[in-house]
Design a protein around this motif. Structure first.
Motif, PDB file in Angstrom:
ATOM      1  N   GLY A  94       0.818  -1.197   0.000  1.00  0.00           N
ATOM      2  CA  GLY A  94       0.000   0.000   0.000  1.00  0.00           C
ATOM      3  C   GLY A  94       0.856   1.254   0.000  1.00  0.00           C
ATOM      4  N   MET A  95       0.324   2.322  -0.593  1.00  0.00           N
ATOM      5  CA  MET A  95       1.053   3.582  -0.653  1.00  0.00           C
ATOM      6  C   MET A  95       0.831   4.399   0.617  1.00  0.00           C
ATOM      7  N   ILE A  96       1.827   5.200   0.958  1.00  0.00           N
ATOM      8  CA  ILE A  96       1.845   5.909   2.230  1.00  0.00           C
ATOM      9  C   ILE A  96       1.984   7.407   1.969  1.00  0.00           C
ATOM     10  N   ASP A  97       1.012   8.176   2.437  1.00  0.00           N
ATOM     11  CA  ASP A  97       1.042   9.633   2.315  1.00  0.00           C
ATOM     12  C   ASP A  97       1.526  10.204   3.636  1.00  0.00           C
ATOM     13  N   THR A  98       2.746  10.711   3.648  1.00  0.00           N
ATOM     14  CA  THR A  98       3.343  11.158   4.910  1.00  0.00           C
ATOM     15  C   THR A  98       2.994  12.596   5.266  1.00  0.00           C
ATOM     16  N   HIS A  99       2.187  13.268   4.422  1.00  0.00           N
ATOM     17  CA  HIS A  99       1.844  14.664   4.737  1.00  0.00           C
ATOM     18  C   HIS A  99       0.635  15.094   3.926  1.00  0.00           C
ATOM     19  N   ILE A 100      -0.519  15.220   4.605  1.00  0.00           N
ATOM     20  CA  ILE A 100      -1.745  15.650   3.924  1.00  0.00           C
ATOM     21  C   ILE A 100      -2.613  16.426   4.902  1.00  0.00           C
ATOM     22  N   HIS A 101      -3.134  17.559   4.445  1.00  0.00           N
ATOM     23  CA  HIS A 101      -3.979  18.418   5.279  1.00  0.00           C
ATOM     24  C   HIS A 101      -5.444  18.076   5.009  1.00  0.00           C
ATOM     25  N   ALA A 102      -6.044  17.293   5.894  1.00  0.00           N
ATOM     26  CA  ALA A 102      -7.426  16.878   5.695  1.00  0.00           C
ATOM     27  C   ALA A 102      -8.369  18.075   5.623  1.00  0.00           C
ATOM     28  N   GLY A 103      -8.111  19.076   6.456  1.00  0.00           N
ATOM     29  CA  GLY A 103      -8.991  20.240   6.495  1.00  0.00           C
ATOM     30  C   GLY A 103      -8.946  21.100   5.253  1.00  0.00           C
ATOM     31  N   ASP A 346       0.480  16.732   0.378  1.00  0.00           N
ATOM     32  CA  ASP A 346       0.276  18.086   0.903  1.00  0.00           C
ATOM     33  C   ASP A 346      -0.965  18.751   0.344  1.00  0.00           C
ATOM     34  N   VAL A 347      -2.055  18.003   0.214  1.00  0.00           N
ATOM     35  CA  VAL A 347      -3.325  18.643  -0.098  1.00  0.00           C
ATOM     36  C   VAL A 347      -3.572  19.736   0.944  1.00  0.00           C
ATOM     37  N   ALA A 348      -3.985  20.968   0.563  1.00  0.00           N
ATOM     38  CA  ALA A 348      -4.343  21.365  -0.781  1.00  0.00           C
ATOM     39  C   ALA A 348      -3.285  22.232  -1.444  1.00  0.00           C
ATOM     40  N   GLY A 349      -2.104  22.355  -0.802  1.00  0.00           N
ATOM     41  CA  GLY A 349      -0.998  22.966  -1.526  1.00  0.00           C
ATOM     42  C   GLY A 349      -0.690  22.141  -2.753  1.00  0.00           C
ATOM     43  N   GLY A 350      -0.755  20.816  -2.606  1.00  0.00           N
ATOM     44  CA  GLY A 350      -0.766  19.912  -3.746  1.00  0.00           C
ATOM     45  C   GLY A 350      -2.206  19.716  -4.180  1.00  0.00           C
ATOM     46  N   TYR A 351      -2.444  19.692  -5.469  1.00  0.00           N
ATOM     47  CA  TYR A 351      -3.824  19.733  -5.961  1.00  0.00           C
ATOM     48  C   TYR A 351      -4.535  18.386  -5.928  1.00  0.00           C
ATOM     49  N   THR A 352      -3.820  17.305  -5.591  1.00  0.00           N
ATOM     50  CA  THR A 352      -4.438  15.979  -5.644  1.00  0.00           C
ATOM     51  C   THR A 352      -3.993  15.129  -4.463  1.00  0.00           C
TER      52      THR A 352
END
Length: 462
Positions: A94-103, A346-352
């Motif tokens: 499985g892939m691992i997202d080490t930084h994502i802003h849920a809000g 890094d959603v939403a600095g990253g768009y996806t």
């Protein structure tokens, strides 16, 4: 000749369901190609005739098909327990997202017109303030958990917002859907909008409360993480207090470091007593073996050494670094220096929220640095796969549990199919498994991810 409507393939029927399917009580054995990473120096191992056995969510067999008959005897399973992968399918971790802003998820794909600090003030803080409304939080967080699972993210390190009730909803949802997650209530006590800020005392007491609530769930898939937004919105007392909480409860830490040049300049204006930005976190107890620093685009050699000395990891977020005009991170230099590295959307600095997109942008970022003479060699697809799986597990200090296919680890895995009717990827005769892997990384999307397992549970099927 049939009508146009009859020639159009039906819409994909994903099932990302709340209350994930329980793993089978007995052993389940997957037979067919699998790929995984063993280490940074051996980032891709391909086994075209693999056998992986899973029991109670853990991997109990890693072998080859030539030994299948003897494995049936030693592990007491029969043909009914075997899942045979089809033509064009392979198994990967499985892939691992080490930084994502849920809000920030409602802003994904929006507002790419400003650099970091202006972007936060104009778009991000007003959105995050809305999470005092728990109904809004549930709506957004449910969509995000479904989307990340569908995209093959079995583990995510989530930032939520300042709000404890909505952060608990995030924990409820990842628990219900069966995703593995680290969840952090954001902390910020200064240089923030009046409508979106805490006192130091509120932030520390709220963090302690949230950490205890998550730990009290006793769910090994859902962990708390200490989350100062970054040094620009946190007082020294808050940073030190958060470091103490992390130490007391032995929990993870996540924040931002050296994302943009204006950010670094501002950090040093606020904390002139420290020798550099990384030193701020080091001296306040926030650089540990369970800490991960997002971005790190502009680290100095001295700061790289500080991270290495503290066994602190980096989350490479190439999509965001480009979208917010932050810069190009020399990630191979950082990893080759001995610092742990994973990938973040890094959603939403990253768009996806797709780690596949982060893999592609990591490859392109390294190529661009090479063109500019700032990287000596490109990032290969093999190394991108490592960053997205085992590297992410190492970065989150979870590599003893997940990240690749080794006996004793949890079965967090994806079944990839490039040859079904709805696949966006064209394949051709005589293309081998390594060709399929490359095509999936560069051309695939969630339609190619036909099953997602977390700790042996099916959390998505297609």
């Amino acid at each position: 000749m049939g009508s146009a409507a009859s020639r159009v393939s039906p819409k994909p029927k994903y099932r990302v369901s709340k209350n994930a399917d329980k793993p089978p009580r007995g052993i389940q054995v997957f037979v067919g190609p699998y790929v995984h990473s063993v280490s940074w120096t051996e980032p891709l191992v391909v086994q075209p005739n693999g056998v992986i056995g899973v029991k109670d969510g853990k991997i109990v067999i890693v072998d080859t098909i030539e030994n299948l008959d003897s494995l049936k005897t030693t592990h007491s399973f029969g043909d009914n327990d075997i899942v045979r992968l089809q033509e064009g399918e392979f198994l990967m971790p499985g892939m691992i997202d080490t930084h994502i802003h849920a809000g920030q998820y409602p802003n994904a794909g929006l507002n790419m017109d400003l650099p970091l600090l202006e972007w936060l003030d104009k778009y991000t803080f007003p959105l995050e303030a809305k999470y005092k409304d728990t109904k809004f939080a549930e709506l957004v967080y449910r969509k995000l958990v479904e989307k990340t699972i569908s995209s093959g993210t079995t583990t995510a390190s989530y930032f939520t917002t300042l709000h404890i009730p909505s952060s608990e909803i995030m924990a409820d949802l990842v628990e219900a859907y069966g995703q593995r997650a680290l969840i952090g209530k954001v902390c910020m006590d200064c240089f923030s909008p009046e409508y979106y800020v805490e006192t130091t005392e509120e932030s520390l007491s709220g963090t302690t409360e949230f950490v205890k609530k998550i730990l009290d769930r006793k769910n090994p898939l859902v962990l708390p993480t200490i989350t100062p937004r970054f040094a620009l919105t946190c007082s020294e007392n808050l940073l030190k207090g958060l470091g103490e909480i992390a130490k007391e409860h032995d929990v993870h830490i996540q924040t931002h470091l050296c994302e943009s040049l204006p950010e670094i300049e501002r950090a040093m204006e606020l904390f002139p007593q420290y020798k550099n930005y990384a030193d701020i976190y080091a001296q306040t107890g926030l650089l540990t073996s369970k800490a991960i620093m997002a971005h790190c685009v502009h680290l100095t050699d001295e700061e790289i050494e500080i991270l290495k000395e503290n066994n602190t990891a980096v989350s490479h977020c190439p999509t965001s670094n480009i979208c917010l005009l932050s810069g190009l991170c020399p990630i191979k230099k950082i990893r080759n220096a001995g610092v742990k590295v994973g990938l973040g959307t890094d959603v939403a600095g990253g768009y996806t929220p797709s780690i596949l997109e982060a893999m592609r942008h990591a490859i392109m970022t390294a190529k661009t640095l090479g063109i500019e003479g700032k990287e000596t060699e490109p990032l290969t697809y093999r190394e991108a796969l490592y960053f997205a799986t085992l590297g992410g597990a190492e970065a989150l200090a979870l590599d003893q549990e997940i990240g690749n296919f080794q006996v004793g680890k949890a079965f967090d895995a994806l079944v990839i199919n490039l040859q079904h009717d709805l696949s966006p990827v064209d394949t051709f005769p005589e293309q081998e498994i390594c060709d399929l892997i490359q095509k999936f990384i560069m051309l695939g999307d969630e339609r190619n991810i036909i099953k997602v397992f977390v700790s042996g549970q099916i959390v998505k099927s297609f």
